[in-house]
Design a protein around this motif. Structure first.
Motif, PDB file in Angstrom:
ATOM      1  N   MET A 171      -3.775  24.766  39.627  1.00 41.53           N
ATOM      2  CA  MET A 171      -2.677  23.998  40.228  1.00 41.53           C
ATOM      3  C   MET A 171      -2.505  24.376  41.693  1.00 41.53           C
ATOM      4  O   MET A 171      -2.270  23.510  42.553  1.00 41.53           O
ATOM      5  CB  MET A 171      -1.388  24.218  39.434  1.00 41.53           C
ATOM      6  CG  MET A 171      -1.426  23.594  38.048  1.00 41.53           C
ATOM      7  SD  MET A 171       0.070  23.890  37.071  1.00 41.53           S
ATOM      8  CE  MET A 171       1.287  22.908  37.970  1.00 41.53           C
ATOM      9  N   ALA A 172      -2.653  25.680  41.980  1.00 36.51           N
ATOM     10  CA  ALA A 172      -2.542  26.128  43.378  1.00 36.51           C
ATOM     11  C   ALA A 172      -3.676  25.541  44.207  1.00 36.51           C
ATOM     12  O   ALA A 172      -3.479  25.103  45.354  1.00 36.51           O
ATOM     13  CB  ALA A 172      -2.559  27.655  43.427  1.00 36.51           C
ATOM     14  N   LYS A 173      -4.867  25.525  43.632  1.00 39.35           N
ATOM     15  CA  LYS A 173      -6.041  24.999  44.325  1.00 39.35           C
ATOM     16  C   LYS A 173      -5.855  23.539  44.714  1.00 39.35           C
ATOM     17  O   LYS A 173      -6.343  23.076  45.752  1.00 39.35           O
ATOM     18  CB  LYS A 173      -7.252  25.160  43.407  1.00 39.35           C
ATOM     19  CG  LYS A 173      -8.594  24.852  44.033  1.00 39.35           C
ATOM     20  CD  LYS A 173      -9.689  25.169  43.007  1.00 39.35           C
ATOM     21  CE  LYS A 173     -11.059  24.855  43.553  1.00 39.35           C
ATOM     22  NZ  LYS A 173     -12.104  25.187  42.546  1.00 39.35           N
ATOM     23  N   LYS A 174      -5.105  22.804  43.873  1.00 38.51           N
ATOM     24  CA  LYS A 174      -4.862  21.382  44.138  1.00 38.51           C
ATOM     25  C   LYS A 174      -3.630  21.166  45.021  1.00 38.51           C
ATOM     26  O   LYS A 174      -3.187  20.028  45.197  1.00 38.51           O
ATOM     27  CB  LYS A 174      -4.700  20.636  42.821  1.00 38.51           C
ATOM     28  CG  LYS A 174      -5.989  20.594  42.002  1.00 38.51           C
ATOM     29  CD  LYS A 174      -5.814  19.828  40.696  1.00 38.51           C
ATOM     30  CE  LYS A 174      -7.116  19.777  39.928  1.00 38.51           C
ATOM     31  NZ  LYS A 174      -6.992  19.019  38.659  1.00 38.51           N
ATOM     32  N   GLY A 175      -3.061  22.257  45.526  1.00 41.15           N
ATOM     33  CA  GLY A 175      -1.913  22.143  46.416  1.00 41.15           C
ATOM     34  C   GLY A 175      -0.608  21.844  45.711  1.00 41.15           C
ATOM     35  O   GLY A 175       0.356  21.379  46.324  1.00 41.15           O
ATOM     36  N   ALA A 413       6.285  24.356  41.263  1.00 40.64           N
ATOM     37  CA  ALA A 413       5.150  23.489  40.930  1.00 40.64           C
ATOM     38  C   ALA A 413       5.576  22.075  41.288  1.00 40.64           C
ATOM     39  O   ALA A 413       6.652  21.619  40.894  1.00 40.64           O
ATOM     40  CB  ALA A 413       4.810  23.583  39.446  1.00 40.64           C
ATOM     41  N   SER A 414       4.749  21.406  42.053  1.00 30.33           N
ATOM     42  CA  SER A 414       5.102  20.068  42.518  1.00 30.33           C
ATOM     43  C   SER A 414       5.031  19.054  41.379  1.00 30.33           C
ATOM     44  O   SER A 414       3.986  18.892  40.746  1.00 30.33           O
ATOM     45  CB  SER A 414       4.166  19.635  43.640  1.00 30.33           C
ATOM     46  OG  SER A 414       4.393  18.273  43.966  1.00 30.33           O
ATOM     47  N   ILE A 415       6.138  18.406  41.125  1.00 28.32           N
ATOM     48  CA  ILE A 415       6.159  17.258  40.203  1.00 28.32           C
ATOM     49  C   ILE A 415       5.932  15.984  41.004  1.00 28.32           C
ATOM     50  O   ILE A 415       5.277  15.043  40.545  1.00 28.32           O
ATOM     51  CB  ILE A 415       7.489  17.200  39.432  1.00 28.32           C
ATOM     52  CG1 ILE A 415       7.674  18.466  38.575  1.00 28.32           C
ATOM     53  CG2 ILE A 415       7.562  15.948  38.571  1.00 28.32           C
ATOM     54  CD1 ILE A 415       6.579  18.703  37.551  1.00 28.32           C
ATOM     55  N   GLU A 416       6.448  15.992  42.206  1.00 26.48           N
ATOM     56  CA  GLU A 416       6.302  14.815  43.071  1.00 26.48           C
ATOM     57  C   GLU A 416       4.824  14.463  43.254  1.00 26.48           C
ATOM     58  O   GLU A 416       4.444  13.296  43.266  1.00 26.48           O
ATOM     59  CB  GLU A 416       6.960  15.084  44.431  1.00 26.48           C
ATOM     60  CG  GLU A 416       7.035  13.867  45.338  1.00 26.48           C
ATOM     61  CD  GLU A 416       7.820  12.726  44.727  1.00 26.48           C
ATOM     62  OE1 GLU A 416       7.381  11.570  44.868  1.00 26.48           O
ATOM     63  OE2 GLU A 416       8.849  12.990  44.077  1.00 26.48           O
ATOM     64  N   THR A 570       1.538  20.624  33.159  1.00 23.48           N
ATOM     65  CA  THR A 570       0.390  21.483  33.453  1.00 23.48           C
ATOM     66  C   THR A 570      -0.924  20.783  33.099  1.00 23.48           C
ATOM     67  O   THR A 570      -1.930  20.936  33.802  1.00 23.48           O
ATOM     68  CB  THR A 570       0.490  22.813  32.692  1.00 23.48           C
ATOM     69  OG1 THR A 570       0.633  22.546  31.289  1.00 23.48           O
ATOM     70  CG2 THR A 570       1.674  23.632  33.171  1.00 23.48           C
ATOM     71  N   SER A 571      -0.907  20.014  32.024  1.00 22.99           N
ATOM     72  CA  SER A 571      -2.139  19.343  31.589  1.00 22.99           C
ATOM     73  C   SER A 571      -2.567  18.257  32.569  1.00 22.99           C
ATOM     74  O   SER A 571      -3.735  18.166  32.947  1.00 22.99           O
ATOM     75  CB  SER A 571      -1.946  18.751  30.194  1.00 22.99           C
ATOM     76  OG  SER A 571      -3.139  18.172  29.722  1.00 22.99           O
ATOM     77  N   VAL A 572      -1.608  17.438  32.985  1.00 22.94           N
ATOM     78  CA  VAL A 572      -1.931  16.382  33.950  1.00 22.94           C
ATOM     79  C   VAL A 572      -2.341  17.011  35.279  1.00 22.94           C
ATOM     80  O   VAL A 572      -3.283  16.543  35.939  1.00 22.94           O
ATOM     81  CB  VAL A 572      -0.728  15.427  34.124  1.00 22.94           C
ATOM     82  CG1 VAL A 572      -0.938  14.506  35.323  1.00 22.94           C
ATOM     83  CG2 VAL A 572      -0.536  14.597  32.859  1.00 22.94           C
ATOM     84  N   ALA A 573      -1.656  18.077  35.670  1.00 22.61           N
ATOM     85  CA  ALA A 573      -1.978  18.734  36.943  1.00 22.61           C
ATOM     86  C   ALA A 573      -3.396  19.289  36.952  1.00 22.61           C
ATOM     87  O   ALA A 573      -4.118  19.167  37.938  1.00 22.61           O
ATOM     88  CB  ALA A 573      -0.980  19.858  37.214  1.00 22.61           C
ATOM     89  N   VAL A 574      -3.824  19.889  35.845  1.00 27.76           N
ATOM     90  CA  VAL A 574      -5.124  20.561  35.809  1.00 27.76           C
ATOM     91  C   VAL A 574      -6.243  19.653  35.312  1.00 27.76           C
ATOM     92  O   VAL A 574      -7.346  19.660  35.852  1.00 27.76           O
ATOM     93  CB  VAL A 574      -5.034  21.834  34.938  1.00 27.76           C
ATOM     94  CG1 VAL A 574      -6.403  22.509  34.832  1.00 27.76           C
ATOM     95  CG2 VAL A 574      -4.020  22.814  35.536  1.00 27.76           C
ATOM     96  N   PHE A 575      -5.946  18.863  34.254  1.00 33.43           N
ATOM     97  CA  PHE A 575      -7.008  18.095  33.609  1.00 33.43           C
ATOM     98  C   PHE A 575      -6.879  16.582  33.772  1.00 33.43           C
ATOM     99  O   PHE A 575      -7.754  15.839  33.336  1.00 33.43           O
ATOM    100  CB  PHE A 575      -7.073  18.441  32.121  1.00 33.43           C
ATOM    101  CG  PHE A 575      -7.258  19.907  31.858  1.00 33.43           C
ATOM    102  CD1 PHE A 575      -8.417  20.551  32.252  1.00 33.43           C
ATOM    103  CD2 PHE A 575      -6.260  20.649  31.235  1.00 33.43           C
ATOM    104  CE1 PHE A 575      -8.586  21.909  32.018  1.00 33.43           C
ATOM    105  CE2 PHE A 575      -6.419  22.006  31.003  1.00 33.43           C
ATOM    106  CZ  PHE A 575      -7.584  22.646  31.395  1.00 33.43           C
ATOM    107  N   GLY A 576      -5.754  16.131  34.336  1.00 34.40           N
ATOM    108  CA  GLY A 576      -5.617  14.708  34.629  1.00 34.40           C
ATOM    109  C   GLY A 576      -5.090  13.847  33.510  1.00 34.40           C
ATOM    110  O   GLY A 576      -4.906  12.639  33.693  1.00 34.40           O
TER     111      GLY A 576
END
Length: 926
Positions: A171-175, A413-416, A570-576
């Motif tokens: 998640m950090a890697k994706k900003g 953690a960004s929800i936006e 977390t799932s959408v953030a990491v795995f889409g």
């Protein structure tokens, strides 16, 4: 002769009484010894997977009735799926970190976290959690929950922690991870930030004050000396006031009153006037809110000003339409403050005490500040009114104490950044049960601010961030995340607190920005919702017997804001995409009168005590008898009713298996075409039951499973088919065709019902399985669900018998009246005279052995033209006269017949019984 020895009375060692509190532990010990979970998994290996992912209960207390319902529903699903063509492993989980465990260790074990050291304190917290994992596991196993109890997933396990670190790193890697100063929920009682999911609302009594802010620069719109009135229920935030917000589009009025000239929203003037007791009111001026922008007012007791600013969050629901604005203590206030460049002043520390930034109130607890601030406003002449209101106010759902809004630096953690993807998954890729769950989580995600994931606690997973002491930049790189993840995998997260900073980074690592090699650790830990919300990655994607995404998540409806939400994020953030295909939300337990369970009311139900008194099967049967998608009721009285239903179901099973004496399912089965019409009707009926029950299981409609099986046992079997069948089962020769016809269908019904209810009553059905002739499996759990045999459907036959059953109901009513009137003692003492209309006559003519179907000794069907006696009972299409049967009672079958006594060797028997005895029991002597 002792004719009782010539009857085929039910015989089985399957006990009438369940004695569940004593029997169930023995059955569970057998499951353990046989390793039944492993055998089920070996049998279903290679089948399509079905994964129910367990939402981890918090390991901080014994199980309660909500746990029991939750686990029983999950167990029912998994057991059904493993018998319905799937490989359905069940890996239970436990949530372990967080403030409640810290609190228990401090208060109950009297541990001072400041003196024992962080690592030792964390070890004590770990021991506390493991103790309750063991206790909860015993409680769940006592409920009969089948699963991999030897290898549960636990959020404090090093393997789990390592995978959670990787989720954070991705998640950090994706900003999507950042640190920022924001207004968040703060719990003074827990001394920590809270997420939205950790807030619950309770009624609170708060002061309600109206305060005037004097105008010092009217910008040509107002005059020096005019005043703007604000209203608030949090007087303690007045020291942090930096502005007054009005809505740009609302109409505001300057009014002359006997108390002075004041500005309020026109739409609230009447209410304000009434509250403040104004009687002389003259409108001097009316302007739009936008016109008031940049008007300057004086703070009531500090030497600073509060400008008028604009904000569309202002409403006319209550107050004055002029909103007291403290950017450090309100979410809307914060955004307005940022827009206008106001300081984010938050003069309250982590314990809720005023700091030196609130002169005159230093060290005062914020709630005590309500009174002191109000007194100060009164002294300075700015308090216009003081009252009190009761309203819903946010509380910490763990400590149950009020929370405050407080501006602090936290990790988010960004929800936006992923909101559109979240909504896409919610609306198009997940099935929500009940359907309102979709609307609920959609609204939460749509309106949710960024997720505050940092906590000021010790017992939690450390946020894996180091700061370069040279440039003070936070460091999150692939290298550091990988290093920390593997370190935690080897040694657990205590390593973060036990090791020097240089050991927390790879050898030779330098700050990417300035090249520095000295670091300091982040001291905050992760929100526990990040812990459990990472389980799809830490469990589903790492355990070889599982797969991602899960087929279903099932938890209480509070998890729409909790675990369902954090897992999705977390799932959408990491795995889409979402980590689940279906989500089931459950209601909450209420007492028998519909009241919420609470310690103060003393209306709670302890499942451990219920199992001691009634047995786990009663809890399990109750769990499927309620509409679990809404709030459900449970009480001692309700559980006793369920125990009575259980007794009836068990007795039905006992009667079925008891009448299979002498029946070998391999040799004695009667082909379908040779079955009696009644038996073929019941086989068709059974197919309907199988189809309805299996469809209900597939739709998670367990109440339909419960009702269908219960009704089939009590109405179709006990009150009809089995009652009618007693005569041929008991009286006819053991191997006679008519008896074997009934036994064939009884056997099929018993096998089907045992399997259909096995996911709900696993103890009873496994106990019963041992007594069923012909079965080869050591447990019903190692079998498959019955399949519908559509060739046995017979719509015409079913329609015919349904019509007959309507007639039979009328006959039973007439027999009951005759019994009450002492005309007969029981139905076998009756003779029936039936006077049907032509349509009913045609139907009755299609049935043989009507006396046996009505369970009477004799009957006569009169022609449609026959006169109907006056004392006949009249029903639609049929009139019935009940009289005492003529003749003597057969000693063997109890039928009354004039033919009794005509056989020389057996004068107390009817001709049928005499023939059976002579042919099959000639060796029996008196």
């Amino acid at each position: 002769m002792d004719y009782s020895k010539t009857l085929n009375l039910p015989a089985t060692e399957f006990p009438m009484r369940g004695n569940l509190p004593q029997t169930e532990p023995k059955i569970q010990a057998e499951w353990e010894e046989k390793k039944i979970y492993r055998k089920v998994q070996e049998r279903t290996k290679g089948r399509p997977k079905f994964i129910l992912h367990d939402g981890p209960p918090y390991a901080n207390g014994d199980i309660h009735i909500g746990h029991a319902l939750n686990k029983v529903l999950k167990d029912t699903i998994v057991r059904y799926k493993s018998m319905a063509g799937f490989d359905a492993p069940y890996v239970p989980g436990y949530d372990t970190h967080g403030m409640p465990t810290e609190h228990k260790v401090i208060t109950e074990e009297k541990v001072d976290r400041h003196t024992v050291g962080i690592v030792e304190f964390r070890n004590r917290c770990r021991d506390w959690a493991l103790k309750y994992i063991e206790r909860q596991t015993e409680g769940f196993k006592r409920l009969g929950i089948r699963g991999d109890w030897e290898n549960p997933y636990i959020t404090l396990d090093p393997e789990y922690e390592a995978e959670q670190i990787k989720v954070f790193g991705e998640m950090a890697k994706k900003g999507l991870i950042y640190k920022g100063l924001k207004v968040i929920y703060w719990s003074p009682s827990a001394e920590s930030a809270l997420a939205d999911a950790e807030i619950e609302y309770h009624e609170k009594r708060s002061p309600s004050i109206y305060v005037k802010f004097d105008v010092v620069d009217g910008k040509g719109v107002l005059e020096h000396g005019d005043a703007v009135i604000i209203w608030t229920t949090t007087p303690w935030t007045i020291p942090a006031n930096l502005a007054i917000t009005v809505h740009p589009d609302f109409d505001y009025v300057l009014v002359q009153t006997e108390a002075g000239r004041f500005v309020v929203a026109e739409g609230l003037l009447e209410n304000v006037s009434k509250t403040l007791g104004w009687t002389e009111i003259n409108v001097v001026k009316k302007v739009k809110g936008a016109t008031l922008e940049h008007v300057v007012t004086q703070h009531p007791f500090y030497d600073r000003t509060s400008p008028v600013v604009l904000g569309e969050h202002v409403t006319l629901d209550a107050g004055t339409g002029c909103v007291h604005t403290a950017p450090g203590h309100g979410e809307d206030d914060y955004f307005v403050g940022v827009k206008y460049g106001l300081p984010i002043l938050s003069p309250v520390d982590e314990k809720g005490r005023f700091t030196a930034e609130a002169p005159g109130f230093e060290g005062v607890f914020y709630e005590d500040g309500n009174k002191l601030v109000t007194e100060k406003l009164s002294e300075t002449g700015h308090l216009l009114h003081l009252g009190f209101i009761k309203h819903q106010y946010p509380h910490d759902w763990r400590t149950k104490k009020p929370v405050i809004y407080r501006a602090t630096e936290q990790w988010f953690a960004s929800i936006e950044g992923i909101r559109d993807q979240l909504i896409e998954q919610i609306n198009h890729h997940v099935k929500w049960i009940p359907s309102w769950g979709q609307t609920r989580i959609y609204n939460m995600v749509k309106e949710r601010g960024d997720w505050c994931i940092s906590r000021q606690r010790v017992w939690g997973l450390p946020i894996p961030i180091l700061y370069c002491t040279g440039c003070n930049e936070p460091i999150i790189t692939d290298q550091t995340i990988q290093h920390i993840s593997e370190l935690f995998r080897r040694e657990g997260s205590n390593a973060w607190f036990a090791k020097d900073e240089k050991e927390l980074v790879p050898a030779g690592f330098a700050c990417p920005k300035c090249g520095g090699t000295e670091f300091r650790k982040e001291t905050d830990t992760m929100d526990v919702w990040f812990d459990s919300g990472s389980s799809h990655a830490a469990v589903l994607r790492t355990r070889p017997e599982l797969q991602w995404p899960a087929d279903v998540y099932l938890e209480g409806s509070d998890q729409f804001r909790g675990w369902f939400n954090s897992s999705l994020s977390t799932s959408v953030a990491v795995f889409g995409s979402a980590p689940y295909k279906e989500v089931i939300g459950c209601g909450f337990a209420m007492d028998g009168e519909g009241r919420k369970m609470s310690k103060s009311l003393g209306n709670g139900i302890d499942p451990l005590k219920v199992m001691e008194q009634l047995g786990a099967e009663i809890i399990r049967l109750w769990a499927v008898s309620v509409d679990y998608t809404a709030d459900f009721r449970v009480s001692d009285a309700i559980l006793k009713q369920i125990a009575e239903v259980y007794r009836k179901i068990r007795n039905t099973f006992r009667f079925l298996v008891g009448n299979l004496t002498h029946f070998d399912p391999e040799k004695d089965r009667v082909p379908v075409e040779q079955l009696t019409e009644l038996d073929r009707y019941m086989l068709a009926k059974l197919q309907r039951v199988i189809k309805r029950v299996r469809n209900a299981y597939d739709q998670y409609q367990f109440i339909t499973v419960y009702q269908t099986i219960h009704n089939f046992c009590t109405v179709d079997l006990s009150a009809f088919y089995l009652d009618i069948s007693k005569d041929r089962l008991y009286v006819n020769a053991p191997k006679s065709l008519i008896r074997r016809s009934g036994q064939t269908v009884i056997y099929d019904i018993l096998i089907a019902l045992t399997k259909l209810i096995a996911p709900i009553l696993p103890h009873t059905t496994d106990e019963l399985w041992k007594y069923i002739p012909g079965v080869v499996e050591e447990s019903v759990q190692l079998t498959d669900m019955p399949e519908v045999n559509e060739s046995l459907y017979n719509p015409e036959l079913e329609k015919k018998w349904e019509k007959f059953l309507n007639i039979r109901d009328e006959v039973l009513k007439a027999l009951e009246i005759a019994r009450k009137d002492k005309v007969i003692g029981n139905s076998l003492g009756a003779h029936l005279d039936l006077y049907p209309n032509p349509e009913t006559a045609r139907l009755l003519a299609e049935f043989d052995h009507l006396a046996e179907l009505f369970i009477v000794s004799s009957l006569k069907v009169h022609s449609a033209e026959s006169p109907i006696p006056e004392d006949a009972t009249r029903y639609e299409g049929l009139s019935i006269k009940v009289s005492a049967a003529e003749g003597e009672k057969c000693e063997r079958c109890w039928m009354i017949s004039p033919e009794v006594g005509k056989h020389a060797d057996h004068p107390t028997l009817c001709p049928r019984c005499a023939e059976i005895v002579v042919e099959h029991y000639s060796t029996l002597t008196e």
